[in-house]
Structures are given as C-alpha cells and as structure tokens.
Design an enzyme around this catalytic site. Structure first.
Site, mmCIF file in Angstrom:
data_model
loop_
_atom_site.group_PDB
_atom_site.id
_atom_site.type_symbol
_atom_site.label_atom_id
_atom_site.label_comp_id
_atom_site.label_asym_id
_atom_site.label_seq_id
_atom_site.Cartn_x
_atom_site.Cartn_y
_atom_site.Cartn_z
ATOM 1 N N LYS A 119 -10.518 8.016 -16.819
ATOM 2 C CA LYS A 119 -10.161 8.758 -18.034
ATOM 3 C C LYS A 119 -9.162 7.964 -18.875
ATOM 4 O O LYS A 119 -8.216 7.383 -18.335
ATOM 5 C CB LYS A 119 -9.551 10.110 -17.650
ATOM 6 C CG LYS A 119 -10.568 11.047 -17.047
ATOM 7 C CD LYS A 119 -9.993 12.406 -16.781
ATOM 8 C CE LYS A 119 -11.093 13.270 -16.178
ATOM 9 N NZ LYS A 119 -10.591 14.307 -15.295
ATOM 10 N N GLU A 165 0.845 -1.199 0.000
ATOM 11 C CA GLU A 165 0.000 0.000 0.000
ATOM 12 C C GLU A 165 0.882 1.251 0.000
ATOM 13 O O GLU A 165 1.792 1.376 0.802
ATOM 14 C CB GLU A 165 -0.932 -0.022 1.225
ATOM 15 C CG GLU A 165 -1.712 1.235 1.498
ATOM 16 C CD GLU A 165 -2.588 1.704 0.356
ATOM 17 O OE1 GLU A 165 -3.411 0.928 -0.147
ATOM 18 O OE2 GLU A 165 -2.412 2.875 -0.059
ATOM 19 N N ASP A 210 -8.033 1.585 -7.767
ATOM 20 C CA ASP A 210 -8.483 2.888 -8.275
ATOM 21 C C ASP A 210 -8.840 2.747 -9.761
ATOM 22 O O ASP A 210 -8.048 2.219 -10.538
ATOM 23 C CB ASP A 210 -7.372 3.929 -8.095
ATOM 24 C CG ASP A 210 -7.071 4.177 -6.622
ATOM 25 O OD1 ASP A 210 -8.020 4.166 -5.813
ATOM 26 O OD2 ASP A 210 -5.890 4.368 -6.275
HETATM 27 N N1 SAM Z 1 -8.331 -2.616 -1.416
HETATM 28 C C1 SAM Z 1 -8.910 -1.675 -0.481
HETATM 29 C C2 SAM Z 1 -10.391 -1.903 -0.377
HETATM 30 O O1 SAM Z 1 -10.953 -2.597 -1.237
HETATM 31 O O2 SAM Z 1 -11.007 -1.416 0.582
HETATM 32 C C3 SAM Z 1 -8.585 -0.217 -0.882
HETATM 33 C C4 SAM Z 1 -9.172 0.263 -2.167
HETATM 34 S S1 SAM Z 1 -8.679 1.920 -2.573
HETATM 35 C C5 SAM Z 1 -9.813 2.379 -3.791
HETATM 36 C C6 SAM Z 1 -7.219 1.667 -3.561
HETATM 37 C C7 SAM Z 1 -5.935 1.643 -2.737
HETATM 38 O O3 SAM Z 1 -4.861 1.304 -3.596
HETATM 39 C C8 SAM Z 1 -5.588 3.006 -2.123
HETATM 40 O O4 SAM Z 1 -5.378 2.848 -0.725
HETATM 41 C C9 SAM Z 1 -4.310 3.419 -2.841
HETATM 42 O O5 SAM Z 1 -3.423 4.170 -2.014
HETATM 43 C C10 SAM Z 1 -3.726 2.076 -3.235
HETATM 44 N N2 SAM Z 1 -2.865 2.133 -4.438
HETATM 45 C C11 SAM Z 1 -3.165 2.690 -5.620
HETATM 46 N N3 SAM Z 1 -2.170 2.575 -6.498
HETATM 47 C C12 SAM Z 1 -1.179 1.917 -5.846
HETATM 48 C C13 SAM Z 1 0.126 1.481 -6.202
HETATM 49 N N4 SAM Z 1 0.619 1.740 -7.438
HETATM 50 N N5 SAM Z 1 0.871 0.829 -5.297
HETATM 51 C C14 SAM Z 1 0.390 0.591 -4.048
HETATM 52 N N6 SAM Z 1 -0.849 0.959 -3.640
HETATM 53 C C15 SAM Z 1 -1.625 1.614 -4.521
#
Ligand code: SAM
Length: 212
Positions: free
Chosen positions: A122, A69, A118
């Site tokens: 876009k 994370e 995420d």
């Molecule tokens: N998986 C969790 C859930 O379902 O509740 C969190 C979902 S949240 C929308 C997406 C998470 O992915 C965020 O906490 C973000 O910081 C992390 N994240 C996004 N891109 C990342 C990357 N390249 N490397 C590590 N973490 C990442």
C-alpha cells in the site's frame, strides 16, 4: 515470515551471548573486536530463520556476517543453525533496522543484504519498505564509501519501487536480473522465502547497487 508465538525465544537468545549480541550499541565502532578475525562485515536485514546468512557464513569464512531481525520467534531458528554448525563468523541482533545508526559507526559495514523484504504494497506504507529513501540514508551512514546493497525478492512491485528509490537516490545499479534462477549468476544461496516461492514457480528478481 510466519511468526508462531514462542514465549521462550527471548530467554534462549540471551543464553548464547557469543552469537546474539544483546546490547549492540556497546559494540558501536568496535565490531572488529566482536569476531575472532578482523575481516569485512556484511549484514543482512530481515534475516528471518537464517538460511541465507548461515549458508553465506559457511561458504565465505573470510567475511564476518551480522544478521538483523526484529522477530525473536524467527531469529531463534537462525540461532539454532549457528549453534549446530558452530560458526565463528556470524552474530545476530534482535533489533529494528530503524536503529542501525545506534549500533554501527560510519564505515563499519562493507555490504548490506536485503532478502525478500516485506513488500508493504500500500502506498501509505511505502516508508516502511527497507529500500525507502530513509533506509537508504541509514545504510549510507553505516557503510564504507562505495558500499553495496544486494537485494532480491519475488515481489515485482517491491522490486520496481526499489529500483526507483535507488535511482532517485542516485545509487549506481551494478547488476540486475529479472529471473535469477534462469540467469548465469553463480553462487546463489537461497533464503527460506526464496525456496518456498521459487518452488511454487515465482520468478526471483535480484540487483546489486553501489553508493557513489
Ligand atoms: N529474509 C528472509 C527470507 O528471505 O526468508 C525473511 C523474509 S520475511 C518476508 C521479512 C523479515 O524481515 C521478517 O522476519 C521481519 O520480521 C523482518 N523485518 C522486517 N522489517 C524489519 C526491520 N525494520 N528490522 C529488522 N527486521 C525486519
């Protein structure tokens, strides 16, 4: 994931080196030694507050888990869960998934979980999606042969683009559900996002894919 500013989070993460690995490049090729037991390693990318990965670690003591994370302000909640449950089969990395090749040798990881990644809706941001081709290449480089990705999301657009990305990469689709919570899939462990969005009536999409 809503990120509140927690200036103390970084300090707390370094206080628990038994759970949070601060220099993961030093473990490259040696992850087996980081755990009490030598058993398969499953990683979750974008672990957030850790509901899923700590639930999995409790339910599956014969698997070692690594939560990855980017945001220290959310991974610190995952750390709290691990401390409370004293889980021996889970580690956390506060790093960017872009750099996974620096931390894992080929074949060190048996499975990748992507949960509610995420969506980056876009088109010009498509390369940031964790199921984009460049990420599929990274996962292939650290996974065992025929390694798996398990992916779930409430975002239909992300799910569709991910299925296309898997197909273009010629990865085998071994399981798909267009409505996970109304399917016969057993043993689902919900993430924070899953709990939030499904309680609001969102449908959950899930698939499993396997490299050839
Ligand atoms: N998986 C969790 C859930 O379902 O509740 C969190 C979902 S949240 C929308 C997406 C998470 O992915 C965020 O906490 C973000 O910081 C992390 N994240 C996004 N891109 C990342 C990357 N390249 N490397 C590590 N973490 C990442």
């Amino acid at each position: 994931m809503r990120q509140r500013n927690k200036p103390w989070a970084k300090d707390k993460l370094v206080q628990y080196p038994q759970y949070v690995i601060s220099e993961p490049e030093k473990n490259k090729g040696k992850w087996k030694e980081a755990f009490d037991k030598d058993q398969p390693i499953h990683i979750e990318i974008g672990t957030g507050k850790g509901r899923f990965i700590t639930g999995m670690a409790k339910a599956n003591p014969d698997i070692n888990y690594i939560g990855i994370e980017l945001a220290d302000s959310v991974i610190v909640t995952a750390l709290d869960r691990i401390i409370e449950d004293e889980l021996p089969n889970i580690k956390l990395l506060n790093v960017n998934a872009n750099d996974l090749r620096d931390y894992f040798e080929k074949g060190e990881v048996n499975r990748v979980y992507l949960n509610f990644s995420d969506p980056w809706p876009k088109k010009r941001h498509a390369k940031r999606r964790l199921t984009y081709r460049s990420f599929l290449e990274i996962y292939e480089e650290i996974l065992v042969d025929k390694g798996e990705i398990h992916f779930k999301t409430d975002n239909q657009g992300l799910f569709e683009s991910s299925l296309m990305s898997f197909s273009d990469y010629d990865i085998l689709l071994t399981y798909v559900s267009l409505d996970l919570h109304n399917s016969d899939y057993e043993g689902n462990i919900m993430t924070e996002y899953e709990e939030k969005f499904s309680s609001r009536g969102s449908r959950i999409f899930r698939c499993e894919v396997q490299y050839r």
